[in-house]
Design a protein around this motif. Sequence first.
Motif, PDB file in Angstrom:
ATOM      1  N   THR A  43      36.760 -38.264  38.914  1.00 16.09           N
ATOM      2  CA  THR A  43      37.661 -37.707  39.927  1.00 16.09           C
ATOM      3  C   THR A  43      38.861 -37.041  39.271  1.00 16.09           C
ATOM      4  OG1 THR A  43      36.989 -39.434  41.473  1.00 16.09           O
ATOM      5  CG2 THR A  43      39.042 -38.252  41.949  1.00 16.09           C
ATOM      6  N   GLN A  44      39.435 -37.711  38.271  1.00 17.38           N
ATOM      7  CA  GLN A  44      40.586 -37.149  37.572  1.00 17.38           C
ATOM      8  C   GLN A  44      40.209 -35.848  36.864  1.00 17.38           C
ATOM      9  OE1 GLN A  44      43.676 -37.880  37.600  1.00 17.38           O
ATOM     10  NE2 GLN A  44      44.296 -36.365  36.076  1.00 17.38           N
ATOM     11  N   LEU A  45      39.007 -35.810  36.269  1.00 16.48           N
ATOM     12  CA  LEU A  45      38.553 -34.599  35.597  1.00 16.48           C
ATOM     13  C   LEU A  45      38.419 -33.449  36.578  1.00 16.48           C
ATOM     14  CD1 LEU A  45      37.533 -33.231  33.027  1.00 16.48           C
ATOM     15  CD2 LEU A  45      35.238 -34.033  33.588  1.00 16.48           C
ATOM     16  N   GLY A  46      37.873 -33.763  37.767  1.00 18.50           N
ATOM     17  CA  GLY A  46      37.734 -32.714  38.778  1.00 18.50           C
ATOM     18  C   GLY A  46      39.083 -32.179  39.219  1.00 18.50           C
ATOM     19  N   ARG A  47      40.044 -33.093  39.460  1.00 22.14           N
ATOM     20  CA  ARG A  47      41.375 -32.660  39.874  1.00 22.14           C
ATOM     21  C   ARG A  47      42.045 -31.814  38.793  1.00 22.14           C
ATOM     22  NH1 ARG A  47      41.965 -37.995  42.153  1.00 22.14           N
ATOM     23  NH2 ARG A  47      43.112 -38.642  40.298  1.00 22.14           N
ATOM     24  N   THR A  48      41.896 -32.268  37.549  1.00 21.44           N
ATOM     25  CA  THR A  48      42.510 -31.524  36.444  1.00 21.44           C
ATOM     26  C   THR A  48      41.868 -30.146  36.292  1.00 21.44           C
ATOM     27  OG1 THR A  48      42.982 -33.591  35.291  1.00 21.44           O
ATOM     28  CG2 THR A  48      43.047 -31.553  33.987  1.00 21.44           C
ATOM     29  N   ALA A  49      40.537 -30.085  36.424  1.00 17.72           N
ATOM     30  CA  ALA A  49      39.852 -28.793  36.322  1.00 17.72           C
ATOM     31  C   ALA A  49      40.317 -27.842  37.412  1.00 17.72           C
ATOM     32  CB  ALA A  49      38.336 -29.000  36.400  1.00 17.72           C
ATOM     33  N   VAL A 210      23.335 -47.455  36.712  1.00 16.50           N
ATOM     34  CA  VAL A 210      24.247 -46.847  35.749  1.00 16.50           C
ATOM     35  C   VAL A 210      23.660 -45.572  35.159  1.00 16.50           C
ATOM     36  CG1 VAL A 210      25.403 -47.176  33.535  1.00 16.50           C
ATOM     37  CG2 VAL A 210      25.389 -49.007  35.229  1.00 16.50           C
ATOM     38  N   SER A 211      22.334 -45.601  34.890  1.00 17.04           N
ATOM     39  CA  SER A 211      21.689 -44.412  34.349  1.00 17.04           C
ATOM     40  C   SER A 211      21.817 -43.233  35.306  1.00 17.04           C
ATOM     41  CB  SER A 211      20.213 -44.703  34.060  1.00 17.04           C
ATOM     42  OG  SER A 211      19.568 -43.547  33.585  1.00 17.04           O
ATOM     43  N   ARG A 212      21.536 -43.558  36.587  1.00 18.09           N
ATOM     44  CA  ARG A 212      21.691 -42.488  37.584  1.00 18.09           C
ATOM     45  C   ARG A 212      23.147 -42.027  37.693  1.00 18.09           C
ATOM     46  NH1 ARG A 212      17.912 -44.733  42.575  1.00 18.09           N
ATOM     47  NH2 ARG A 212      15.874 -44.399  41.554  1.00 18.09           N
ATOM     48  N   SER A 213      24.041 -43.009  37.638  1.00 18.97           N
ATOM     49  CA  SER A 213      25.459 -42.667  37.724  1.00 18.97           C
ATOM     50  C   SER A 213      25.896 -41.810  36.540  1.00 18.97           C
ATOM     51  CB  SER A 213      26.290 -43.946  37.775  1.00 18.97           C
ATOM     52  OG  SER A 213      27.658 -43.662  37.737  1.00 18.97           O
ATOM     53  N   ALA A 214      25.419 -42.184  35.325  1.00 15.90           N
ATOM     54  CA  ALA A 214      25.795 -41.413  34.137  1.00 15.90           C
ATOM     55  C   ALA A 214      25.267 -39.993  34.212  1.00 15.90           C
ATOM     56  CB  ALA A 214      25.264 -42.109  32.882  1.00 15.90           C
ATOM     57  N   ARG A 215      23.988 -39.875  34.629  1.00 18.80           N
ATOM     58  CA  ARG A 215      23.422 -38.531  34.755  1.00 18.80           C
ATOM     59  C   ARG A 215      24.180 -37.715  35.805  1.00 18.80           C
ATOM     60  NH1 ARG A 215      18.362 -41.141  34.226  1.00 18.80           N
ATOM     61  NH2 ARG A 215      18.109 -41.081  36.495  1.00 18.80           N
ATOM     62  N   GLY A 216      24.478 -38.386  36.941  1.00 17.94           N
ATOM     63  CA  GLY A 216      25.227 -37.686  37.979  1.00 17.94           C
ATOM     64  C   GLY A 216      26.608 -37.264  37.501  1.00 17.94           C
ATOM     65  N   ARG A 217      27.245 -38.169  36.710  1.00 18.41           N
ATOM     66  CA  ARG A 217      28.573 -37.835  36.204  1.00 18.41           C
ATOM     67  C   ARG A 217      28.527 -36.649  35.252  1.00 18.41           C
ATOM     68  NH1 ARG A 217      31.183 -38.057  31.931  1.00 18.41           N
ATOM     69  NH2 ARG A 217      29.440 -39.032  30.869  1.00 18.41           N
ATOM     70  N   LEU A 218      27.519 -36.645  34.324  1.00 18.13           N
ATOM     71  CA  LEU A 218      27.389 -35.536  33.380  1.00 18.13           C
ATOM     72  C   LEU A 218      27.074 -34.229  34.094  1.00 18.13           C
ATOM     73  CD1 LEU A 218      25.434 -37.290  30.482  1.00 18.13           C
ATOM     74  CD2 LEU A 218      27.855 -36.642  30.528  1.00 18.13           C
ATOM     75  N   GLU A 219      26.201 -34.322  35.100  1.00 15.71           N
ATOM     76  CA  GLU A 219      25.882 -33.118  35.859  1.00 15.71           C
ATOM     77  C   GLU A 219      27.107 -32.620  36.624  1.00 15.71           C
ATOM     78  OE1 GLU A 219      21.162 -34.162  36.628  1.00 15.71           O
ATOM     79  OE2 GLU A 219      22.586 -34.106  38.307  1.00 15.71           O
ATOM     80  N   LEU A 221      30.206 -33.110  35.724  1.00 18.55           N
ATOM     81  CA  LEU A 221      31.111 -32.543  34.733  1.00 18.55           C
ATOM     82  C   LEU A 221      30.678 -31.133  34.350  1.00 18.55           C
ATOM     83  CD1 LEU A 221      33.427 -32.763  32.696  1.00 18.55           C
ATOM     84  CD2 LEU A 221      31.812 -33.832  31.096  1.00 18.55           C
ATOM     85  N   ALA A 222      29.354 -30.951  34.091  1.00 15.14           N
ATOM     86  CA  ALA A 222      28.859 -29.621  33.735  1.00 15.14           C
ATOM     87  C   ALA A 222      29.083 -28.626  34.869  1.00 15.14           C
ATOM     88  CB  ALA A 222      27.372 -29.700  33.376  1.00 15.14           C
ATOM     89  N   GLN A 223      28.822 -29.086  36.110  1.00 14.44           N
ATOM     90  CA  GLN A 223      29.018 -28.210  37.259  1.00 14.44           C
ATOM     91  C   GLN A 223      30.494 -27.852  37.421  1.00 14.44           C
ATOM     92  OE1 GLN A 223      26.849 -26.716  38.954  1.00 14.44           O
ATOM     93  NE2 GLN A 223      28.053 -25.874  40.646  1.00 14.44           N
ATOM     94  N   THR A 224      31.378 -28.839  37.189  1.00 16.28           N
ATOM     95  CA  THR A 224      32.807 -28.578  37.287  1.00 16.28           C
ATOM     96  C   THR A 224      33.244 -27.553  36.252  1.00 16.28           C
ATOM     97  OG1 THR A 224      33.208 -30.813  38.108  1.00 16.28           O
ATOM     98  CG2 THR A 224      35.084 -29.641  37.176  1.00 16.28           C
ATOM     99  N   ALA A 228      34.701 -23.931  37.014  1.00 16.58           N
ATOM    100  CA  ALA A 228      36.031 -23.568  36.513  1.00 16.58           C
ATOM    101  C   ALA A 228      35.972 -22.265  35.727  1.00 16.58           C
ATOM    102  CB  ALA A 228      36.580 -24.693  35.634  1.00 16.58           C
ATOM    103  N   ALA A 229      34.924 -22.116  34.857  1.00 11.44           N
ATOM    104  CA  ALA A 229      34.788 -20.886  34.075  1.00 11.44           C
ATOM    105  C   ALA A 229      34.551 -19.687  34.983  1.00 11.44           C
ATOM    106  CB  ALA A 229      33.634 -21.031  33.081  1.00 11.44           C
ATOM    107  N   ARG A 230      33.703 -19.880  35.992  1.00 20.36           N
ATOM    108  CA  ARG A 230      33.394 -18.770  36.893  1.00 20.36           C
ATOM    109  C   ARG A 230      34.613 -18.393  37.729  1.00 20.36           C
ATOM    110  NH1 ARG A 230      28.501 -19.620  40.941  1.00 20.36           N
ATOM    111  NH2 ARG A 230      27.393 -19.658  38.948  1.00 20.36           N
ATOM    112  N   GLN A 231      35.287 -19.415  38.291  1.00 19.73           N
ATOM    113  CA  GLN A 231      36.417 -19.121  39.162  1.00 19.73           C
ATOM    114  C   GLN A 231      37.595 -18.551  38.379  1.00 19.73           C
ATOM    115  OE1 GLN A 231      36.430 -19.171  42.399  1.00 19.73           O
ATOM    116  NE2 GLN A 231      34.300 -19.849  42.462  1.00 19.73           N
ATOM    117  N   SER A 232      37.778 -18.981  37.107  1.00 23.67           N
ATOM    118  CA  SER A 232      38.867 -18.431  36.317  1.00 23.67           C
ATOM    119  C   SER A 232      38.614 -16.980  35.952  1.00 23.67           C
ATOM    120  CB  SER A 232      39.058 -19.257  35.037  1.00 23.67           C
ATOM    121  OG  SER A 232      37.920 -19.144  34.215  1.00 23.67           O
TER     122      SER A 232
END
Length: 591
Positions: A43-49, A210-219, A221-224, A228-232
């Motif tokens: 959540t913090q990463l998303g807000r910061t991005a 946890v495995s699903r959570s980790a994969r979801g988190r990485l995905e 993060l990548a999507q964020t 961010a790159a596209r919107q910037s």
Amino acid sequence: MLKNDPNHKFDRHRALTIGALAAILLSLASIYVLMRSEFAGATQLGRTAEQTWQTRSLLAQFQEVQLDAETAVRGYAITGNEAFLEPYLTAAARRDALLAELRLQADQAIVDSLPRLERLSALQFSNAELNARDVREGRAENAQGRIAEGRGKRLMDEIRAEVRALTAIEERRLDALGRASRDTSADIERGLTLLLLAIAVLLALLTLMVSRSARGRLEALAQTERLAARQSAMFDGADDAMLLLDKGGFIIRLNPSVVRIFGHSADDLCGKHNTILMAETVSIEDSQAWLARVGKATIEGAGRKLEFTGRRADGSTFETEIAVSLVEEGGDNQYVAAIRDISLRKRAERMKSEFVSTVSHELRTPLTSIGGSLGLLAGGAVGELNEKAARLVNIAHSNCERLIRLINDILDIEKIESGKMTFDLRKLTIGPLIKRTIEANRQYADDHGVKIEVTLSPWPQCIIGDPDRLEQVLTNLVSNAIKHSPNGETVSLRTEQRGRDVRIEVLDRGSGVPESFRTQIFAKFAMADNSDARTRGGTGLGLAIVREIAERHGGRAGFLDRPGAAVSFMLICRWHRRLPRRPADCRRDCR
């Protein structure tokens, strides 16, 4: 006795059970804490991005406002047309609104750095206001003089540098948070693995979660990061037309400015190839080959830039500039294209060139007549002048000739830049060309107390070139060497063949080229010391003309400065591609 006591065994099992239950409860609590930490980090990463993207977007818009204000006042100063001032008149309010929003939304490190950006902005607006006021009050030459001095450009360059620095701070912050998030994720995975090994049944279920959570988190993060790159790179509020292209150059997304500038609707353009916006006929294959050479955007700017003629939906055309950068999207290459309408800028440039050319032509004819008349007076055509009058006439004649040379140099530069200078390329030998140049500069060398030494190849060297223009180049180099040589020294000319090139070298033994001046020695109006214009004469255009003529011959010009030794300027010419076998053949072929 106690070891065989049933009560003791019961107590021991109960203690183990309680301990196991406590371990399970502790493990569950640990899992809960780890999961909360993981979700909080995402959540913090998303807000910061999101905050980083907004900050970079505001900085980009701030830079655009500054550039619009500078360009508007520059166009007004050159043309006197108040229509150019419209972007400038609204720029101050937009700038203040952007700064206020930055203070509210940006990170503290950015807020702490804003005073310098505000100071640079205030200086640029003050300079622009001064220029605009001078033009309104009839002092356009003052504004044009300041523009020529480059103060506004230097301030704009400092603003760009400050914006790049602030953008880099945001990028580093997002990158650091991403790395920390990845490191935290690794620690969480190791901790969960240990818990899974300790509590097999419970961790079997938790491993999947946890495995699903980790994969979801990485995905996530990548999507964020992708968003961010596209919107910037493409934001809907940009004044420039922004396109997102797939790897084949087809339009995926566009901003409202595309509709406003080109007149096409979004439905008409999405899915079409970008060449639909070009006035010239360009094949899709050629466009894709050009895109394949585009790189990523760097701190210096976009991956690749190009000027082209755009076509609107109504068929009208206009001049544009496009900046394209590569963006990696899910393993596929995509491109962000920013298109800017530069019709007004091009028109101002053409007006400037036409003005310089017209003024120069109008001055040259009367100056030639004045110079001829002064020459006749100095030569005694109307009788012998007294010493004082003769000295004044000679001074006037000398300065008139200097002004004529300046005008001729300006006209040559204007012809070269506009592509109007023609070249009569033919086969010729170097020897006669150098001899004509030496004879033309012999008196000039004698007046400066300088000798000229020539070393030619034992057999004729045949090149391709325009004899008049090459003689102009050599005259510039030789007269420049004479001018900078001390009294009693020697200027040397020598030729050398290197492969398929012929190198003509002019050496002087003057004071050398200052280190700080070497990168701009071939620039227009460049002089190592402004006092040279008074003590030695010169326009600062000679070496610029040398470089341009050499390059348009397919050759090049350069120099070597050896401390304590000679300074040599080199002209590299193309050897005639059909090499003669004998000197006699060269004399026959290169006449």
